[in-house]
Design an enzyme around this catalytic site. Sequence first.
Site, PDB file in Angstrom:
ATOM      1  N   GLN A  79       3.289   9.885   0.832  1.00  0.00           N
ATOM      2  CA  GLN A  79       4.581   9.185   0.786  1.00  0.00           C
ATOM      3  C   GLN A  79       5.384   9.495  -0.475  1.00  0.00           C
ATOM      4  O   GLN A  79       6.568   9.186  -0.540  1.00  0.00           O
ATOM      5  CB  GLN A  79       4.371   7.665   0.895  1.00  0.00           C
ATOM      6  N   HIS A  85      -3.790   1.355   7.650  1.00  0.00           N
ATOM      7  CA  HIS A  85      -2.441   1.937   7.622  1.00  0.00           C
ATOM      8  C   HIS A  85      -2.380   3.114   6.641  1.00  0.00           C
ATOM      9  O   HIS A  85      -1.884   4.189   6.978  1.00  0.00           O
ATOM     10  CB  HIS A  85      -1.452   0.823   7.223  1.00  0.00           C
ATOM     11  N   GLU A  86      -2.919   2.899   5.435  1.00  0.00           N
ATOM     12  CA  GLU A  86      -2.835   3.953   4.407  1.00  0.00           C
ATOM     13  C   GLU A  86      -3.747   5.126   4.741  1.00  0.00           C
ATOM     14  O   GLU A  86      -3.387   6.282   4.509  1.00  0.00           O
ATOM     15  CB  GLU A  86      -3.158   3.384   3.021  1.00  0.00           C
ATOM     16  N   CYS A  91       6.485  -0.157   7.020  1.00  0.00           N
ATOM     17  CA  CYS A  91       6.048   0.953   6.169  1.00  0.00           C
ATOM     18  C   CYS A  91       7.170   1.296   5.198  1.00  0.00           C
ATOM     19  O   CYS A  91       8.334   1.324   5.588  1.00  0.00           O
ATOM     20  CB  CYS A  91       5.734   2.162   7.053  1.00  0.00           C
ATOM     21  N   LEU A  92       6.821   1.558   3.945  1.00  0.00           N
ATOM     22  CA  LEU A  92       7.844   1.903   2.945  1.00  0.00           C
ATOM     23  C   LEU A  92       8.586   3.185   3.311  1.00  0.00           C
ATOM     24  O   LEU A  92       9.712   3.399   2.880  1.00  0.00           O
ATOM     25  CB  LEU A  92       7.196   2.064   1.564  1.00  0.00           C
ATOM     26  N   GLY A 107       0.822  -1.205   0.000  1.00  0.00           N
ATOM     27  CA  GLY A 107       0.000   0.000   0.000  1.00  0.00           C
ATOM     28  C   GLY A 107       0.852   1.249   0.000  1.00  0.00           C
ATOM     29  O   GLY A 107       2.010   1.225   0.433  1.00  0.00           O
ATOM     30  N   HIS A 161      -2.095   7.377   7.158  1.00  0.00           N
ATOM     31  CA  HIS A 161      -1.095   8.266   6.544  1.00  0.00           C
ATOM     32  C   HIS A 161      -1.710   9.622   6.169  1.00  0.00           C
ATOM     33  O   HIS A 161      -1.055  10.651   6.252  1.00  0.00           O
ATOM     34  CB  HIS A 161      -0.528   7.649   5.260  1.00  0.00           C
TER      35      HIS A 161
HETATM   36 ZN    ZN Z   1       3.127   3.390   5.462  1.00  0.00          ZN
END
Ligand code: ZN
Length: 154
Positions: A51, A130-131, A88-89, A46, A134
């Site tokens: 991000q 999670h997304e 998380c990326l 995701g 953000h």
């Molecule tokens: Zn993340």
Amino acid sequence: MAYRQIVTEEDPILRKKSRQVEKFDQRLASLIDDMKETLKRAGGVGLAAVQVGVLKRVIVVDCGDGEIELVNPEIISEEGEQKEQEGCLSLPGEWGVTVRPAIVKIRGQDRNGKWHIYKADGLKARCFCHETDHLDGRLFVDRLAQGETIHRTE
Ligand code: ZN
């Protein structure tokens, strides 16, 4: 489609609140396409627009059963609880066990402004939460299960 650089923890933009999308134009479509490309190349499940440095309420999710794009997403119901490892990326090499709902229902628009509702459990439910987090400047490290700490693998 183009790869966009993923911002990491040091960038304060990750703590900012993203804005509601009102214009469903070519610019939005390009952003979504680029986010999908970036997610694929990064090998994640995701990605939120913040991000890649864009404060718009847009997320893309792909838990292995197809890409989902959601503009102005909103969790509309939650059931139960799950505790699983999360990363998380934007926080490379960090992970921890978080508390998330077991099942969620989410609604959001596609690039044309049409509304959709998705129901998910397991990884996908976690991913939607999670997304969406953000978009409000929240990271998984804020959702750690009681007694859990952040683990680093480097
Ligand atoms: Zn993340």
